[in-house]
Design an enzyme around this catalytic site. Structure first.
Site, PDB file in Angstrom:
ATOM      1  N   ARG A  45       0.855  -1.183   0.000  1.00  0.00           N
ATOM      2  CA  ARG A  45       0.000   0.000   0.000  1.00  0.00           C
ATOM      3  C   ARG A  45       0.889   1.229   0.000  1.00  0.00           C
ATOM      4  O   ARG A  45       2.097   1.135   0.119  1.00  0.00           O
ATOM      5  CB  ARG A  45      -0.980   0.007   1.169  1.00  0.00           C
ATOM      6  CG  ARG A  45      -0.652  -0.719   2.415  1.00  0.00           C
ATOM      7  CD  ARG A  45       0.313  -0.051   3.374  1.00  0.00           C
ATOM      8  NE  ARG A  45       0.121   1.369   3.551  1.00  0.00           N
ATOM      9  CZ  ARG A  45       1.118   2.209   3.788  1.00  0.00           C
ATOM     10  NH1 ARG A  45       2.372   1.761   3.863  1.00  0.00           N
ATOM     11  NH2 ARG A  45       0.899   3.487   3.958  1.00  0.00           N
ATOM     12  N   GLY A  46       0.262   2.390  -0.158  1.00  0.00           N
ATOM     13  CA  GLY A  46       1.014   3.615  -0.362  1.00  0.00           C
ATOM     14  C   GLY A  46       1.070   3.903  -1.851  1.00  0.00           C
ATOM     15  O   GLY A  46       1.439   3.035  -2.654  1.00  0.00           O
ATOM     16  N   ALA A  47       0.691   5.113  -2.243  1.00  0.00           N
ATOM     17  CA  ALA A  47       0.510   5.423  -3.669  1.00  0.00           C
ATOM     18  C   ALA A  47       1.727   5.106  -4.532  1.00  0.00           C
ATOM     19  O   ALA A  47       1.601   4.454  -5.573  1.00  0.00           O
ATOM     20  CB  ALA A  47       0.099   6.882  -3.829  1.00  0.00           C
ATOM     21  N   ARG A  88      -7.431  -0.205  -6.619  1.00  0.00           N
ATOM     22  CA  ARG A  88      -7.500   0.888  -5.638  1.00  0.00           C
ATOM     23  C   ARG A  88      -7.790   2.193  -6.384  1.00  0.00           C
ATOM     24  O   ARG A  88      -6.888   2.763  -7.001  1.00  0.00           O
ATOM     25  CB  ARG A  88      -6.164   1.034  -4.882  1.00  0.00           C
ATOM     26  CG  ARG A  88      -5.708  -0.169  -4.051  1.00  0.00           C
ATOM     27  CD  ARG A  88      -6.571  -0.414  -2.826  1.00  0.00           C
ATOM     28  NE  ARG A  88      -6.705   0.709  -1.933  1.00  0.00           N
ATOM     29  CZ  ARG A  88      -5.839   1.047  -0.970  1.00  0.00           C
ATOM     30  NH1 ARG A  88      -4.731   0.358  -0.799  1.00  0.00           N
ATOM     31  NH2 ARG A  88      -6.088   2.075  -0.188  1.00  0.00           N
ATOM     32  N   GLN A 195      -2.041   2.174  10.221  1.00  0.00           N
ATOM     33  CA  GLN A 195      -0.759   2.258   9.503  1.00  0.00           C
ATOM     34  C   GLN A 195       0.307   2.996  10.297  1.00  0.00           C
ATOM     35  O   GLN A 195       1.497   2.715  10.155  1.00  0.00           O
ATOM     36  CB  GLN A 195      -0.949   2.941   8.146  1.00  0.00           C
ATOM     37  CG  GLN A 195      -1.786   2.160   7.157  1.00  0.00           C
ATOM     38  CD  GLN A 195      -3.231   2.590   7.164  1.00  0.00           C
ATOM     39  OE1 GLN A 195      -3.781   2.944   8.218  1.00  0.00           O
ATOM     40  NE2 GLN A 195      -3.877   2.585   6.010  1.00  0.00           N
ATOM     41  N   ASP A 236      -2.159  10.407  -1.672  1.00  0.00           N
ATOM     42  CA  ASP A 236      -2.534   9.392  -2.656  1.00  0.00           C
ATOM     43  C   ASP A 236      -2.965  10.025  -3.970  1.00  0.00           C
ATOM     44  O   ASP A 236      -2.896   9.388  -5.012  1.00  0.00           O
ATOM     45  CB  ASP A 236      -3.641   8.511  -2.095  1.00  0.00           C
ATOM     46  CG  ASP A 236      -3.101   7.521  -1.079  1.00  0.00           C
ATOM     47  OD1 ASP A 236      -2.910   6.348  -1.441  1.00  0.00           O
ATOM     48  OD2 ASP A 236      -2.839   7.928   0.071  1.00  0.00           O
ATOM     49  N   ASN A 246      -5.499  12.171   1.128  1.00  0.00           N
ATOM     50  CA  ASN A 246      -4.588  11.312   1.889  1.00  0.00           C
ATOM     51  C   ASN A 246      -5.426  10.484   2.868  1.00  0.00           C
ATOM     52  O   ASN A 246      -6.642  10.615   2.934  1.00  0.00           O
ATOM     53  CB  ASN A 246      -3.546  12.161   2.623  1.00  0.00           C
ATOM     54  CG  ASN A 246      -2.403  11.320   3.178  1.00  0.00           C
ATOM     55  OD1 ASN A 246      -1.813  10.512   2.456  1.00  0.00           O
ATOM     56  ND2 ASN A 246      -2.077  11.491   4.439  1.00  0.00           N
ATOM     57  N   LYS A 247      -4.769   9.647   3.636  1.00  0.00           N
ATOM     58  CA  LYS A 247      -5.466   8.736   4.538  1.00  0.00           C
ATOM     59  C   LYS A 247      -6.466   9.477   5.414  1.00  0.00           C
ATOM     60  O   LYS A 247      -6.210  10.580   5.877  1.00  0.00           O
ATOM     61  CB  LYS A 247      -4.448   7.997   5.402  1.00  0.00           C
ATOM     62  CG  LYS A 247      -5.019   6.910   6.289  1.00  0.00           C
ATOM     63  CD  LYS A 247      -5.855   5.895   5.510  1.00  0.00           C
ATOM     64  CE  LYS A 247      -5.091   5.249   4.392  1.00  0.00           C
ATOM     65  NZ  LYS A 247      -5.951   4.349   3.579  1.00  0.00           N
TER      66      LYS A 247
END
Length: 353
Positions: A45-47, A88, A195, A236, A246-247
């Site tokens: 995960r993570g863009a 995603r 996370q 992201d 973002n998250k």
């Protein structure tokens, strides 16, 4: 450096981020469907990492393709891109990577099939190396914005685990420490997927960087106490006007930072900027499984039948963002102009004038 993902002769190898911090295990995806599952299920995960994982998944699919003609190979290629593209929806790096692999494929169409397959593998590997170099450059730019000492805050995980190595937001912290700055990182736990407490804390401790985990609802209190000198998060997707997806929870942190006069920085590669999205309202927000909210470590925490909201991201308006750090430099408001200039594209203001 943590090997978040890498190309191997046996397939694409990932550190399984769903098992951290208690287990450091690796999985090897041997076909593109397994890579798609790894992205969808947040093994990776993570863009930035998602983008390179997508490219490697496409390359792996092409390597395994049984196509014997150019037309058959093109049909397989399109199918693979479609499957990976549905994993995603918010991380624009996913679509950036697919587009780059499509462009590469088009330039290779007249070549023999083995050459096409090998060239796509090499393109994915090149993207991996470029990501690490971009993160290191981003870190050097961002480090100049960090205080010489004291606390800094981050939300979610925008570190080596969210990229191919070094990290975006955490890369800024790493570079600042390499330059001799004495900073202490406060990591929001980042509910519901944790996370911050699982991943950010794990990798910073692995590097010996002073770290304290706080629950998400402590951030405002910690700021009020004067413990935070700067905030750095990843992204992201960034709209052309500087709105940042973002998250979930990032928006709250940004509003609190504004109230307490603390600089709020975003660190992200230029591939995270979506110049087709004029503002944050155009960014699709992924809705994830309710069980991520209802359960913690497999234990149910909510009553049966209660309503659940689980958006993976929120959008922070550009007015709350002090600066956006990229691998080509630091952008400041008005972002419609500064981001376009760094990326070498026409700004929205120019194109409509």
């Amino acid at each position: 450096m943590i090997q978040t993902l890498e190309w191997t002769d046996k397939g694409v190898r990932f550190i399984d981020q769903t098992k951290l911090p208690t287990e450091e295990t690796y999985v090897t995806c041997k076909n593109y469907e397994q890579v798609a599952d790894a992205i969808r299920n947040m093994v990776v995960r993570g863009a930035p990492a998602i983008g390179v994982a997508a490219a490697m998944g496409i390359a792996l699919g092409m390597k395994n393709s049984k196509a014997e003609t150019g037309g058959e190979l093109k049909s397989d290629f399109d199918k693979i891109c479609e499957v990976i593209g549905k994993t995603r929806p918010t991380a624009v790096n996913l679509f950036w990577a697919i587009r780059r692999m499509k462009d590469k494929f088009e330039t290779l169409r007249v070549r023999p099939l083995p050459q096409i397959r090998q060239a796509l593998v090499e393109e994915a590997q090149r993207m991996h190396a470029e990501d690490i170099a971009a993160n290191q450059a981003m870190g050097r730019f961002g480090a100049t914005l960090m205080p010489s000492s004291g606390g800094v805050l981050t939300h979610c995980n925008a570190g080596a685990l969210a990229t191919c190595g070094y990290g975006t937001a955490l890369g800024v912290f790493r570079a600042a420490i390499e330059q001799g700055k004495k900073i202490h990182v406060y990591a929001d736990e980042t509910r519901p997927f944790l996370q911050g407490s699982r991943l950010t804390a794990w990798e910073l401790m692995k590097d010996g960087i002073p770290t304290t985990v706080i629950s998400d609802n402590m951030a405002g209190s910690i700021m009020k106490q004067g413990k935070i000198g700067a905030i750095v998060v990843g992204a992201d997707r960034i709209a052309a006007n500087g709105d940042v997806a973002n998250k979930i929870g990032t928006y709250s942190v940004a509003v609190l930072a504004k109230e307490h006069d603390i600089p709020f920085y975003v660190a992200a590669p230029l591939s995270t900027i979506d110049f087709e999205a004029t503002d944050g309202s155009k960014i699709p927000i992924e809705q994830r499984n309710e069980k991520e909210v209802t359960h913690i470590a497999g234990k149910q925490m909510t009553p049966d039948g209660v309503g659940i909201e689980n958006p993976a991201f929120d959008v922070t308006p550009a007015k709350y963002v002090t600066a956006i750090v990229t691998e080509r430099g630091i952008a400041r408001a008005p972002y419609g102009e500064s981001l376009a200039k760094l990326a070498g594209v026409e700004s929205a203001a120019t194109s409509t004038s």
